[in-house]
Design an enzyme around this catalytic site. Structure first.
Site, PDB file in Angstrom:
ATOM      1  N   CYS A 157       0.876  -1.157   0.000  1.00 35.88           N
ATOM      2  CA  CYS A 157       0.000   0.000   0.000  1.00 35.88           C
ATOM      3  C   CYS A 157       0.919   1.214   0.000  1.00 35.88           C
ATOM      4  CB  CYS A 157      -0.909  -0.015   1.219  1.00 35.88           C
ATOM      5  SG  CYS A 157      -2.312   1.089   1.048  1.00 35.88           S
ATOM      6  N   CYS A 203       5.703  -1.233  -9.949  1.00 35.97           N
ATOM      7  CA  CYS A 203       6.362  -1.892  -8.821  1.00 35.97           C
ATOM      8  C   CYS A 203       7.776  -2.288  -9.199  1.00 35.97           C
ATOM      9  CB  CYS A 203       5.590  -3.155  -8.423  1.00 35.97           C
ATOM     10  SG  CYS A 203       3.985  -2.823  -7.699  1.00 35.97           S
ATOM     11  N   CYS A 246      -4.270  -1.289  -1.905  1.00 34.30           N
ATOM     12  CA  CYS A 246      -4.809   0.041  -2.190  1.00 34.30           C
ATOM     13  C   CYS A 246      -4.715   0.295  -3.682  1.00 34.30           C
ATOM     14  CB  CYS A 246      -4.109   1.133  -1.383  1.00 34.30           C
ATOM     15  SG  CYS A 246      -2.454   1.576  -1.895  1.00 34.30           S
TER      16      CYS A 246
END
Length: 163
Positions: free
Chosen positions: A11, A95, A87
């Site tokens: 998150c 990422c 989230c």
């Protein structure tokens, strides 16, 4: 598949939802799972309300801290089997590369940290997020991980995020 798995919950701020998920999975999946949490822009500390939810469920808060996802992309980081975004912001971000190509799924949950209102309303938002995470993690732990084919497992963890 293995008999022990590592899971990372992501998150953006790593202060509430991902921290609660880490604690729940470490508690319920003890011996089978080691859970971690991190964020792209960690807030520096877990939210008090998240820690209160964890403690009120009888789960230890020892060692919980807000940390960067870079810790898990660095050499020597734990091998990850699963990565879950909890989230919507983290799900949209690029990422880092996770060594070992873990299975990923988005388990989006409304952010309790943005709720404005009375202390009771804020506590209710954290409680609601905790309950959803607890239910999803329970469903995840009920999967026969050792016997599911990789594609079937991927479909199941994505389905859990929609429940």
């Amino acid at each position: 598949m293995a008999t022990h798995y590592n899971a990372l919950f992501l998150c953006t701020g790593n202060s509430a939802r991902s921290i609660m998920a880490e604690a729940i999975l470490n508690h319920k999946g003890k011996g089978m799972f080691t859970a971690y949490s991190a964020g792209s822009h960690p807030s520096g500390m877990p939210r008090r309300e998240a820690l209160n939810q964890i403690a009120s469920a009888g789960i230890s808060t020892d060692g919980l801290r807000s940390k960067s996802w870079n810790e898990f992309a660095a050499p020597g980081a734990p091998h990850l089997d699963f990565v879950f975004t909890v989230c919507d912001n983290a799900a949209k971000e690029a990422c880092p590369y996770w060594p070992g190509q873990p299975m990923t799924a988005h388990w989006g949950i409304p952010d309790p940290a943005v709720v404005k209102g009375t202390p009771e309303e804020i506590d209710r938002a954290f409680h609601d997020a905790f309950v959803v995470l607890d239910r999803r993690i329970g469903l995840f732990l009920a999967l026969p991980l050792a016997t599911l084919q990789q594609l079937a497992l991927q479909n199941e963890i994505e389905r859990i995020g929609r429940s």
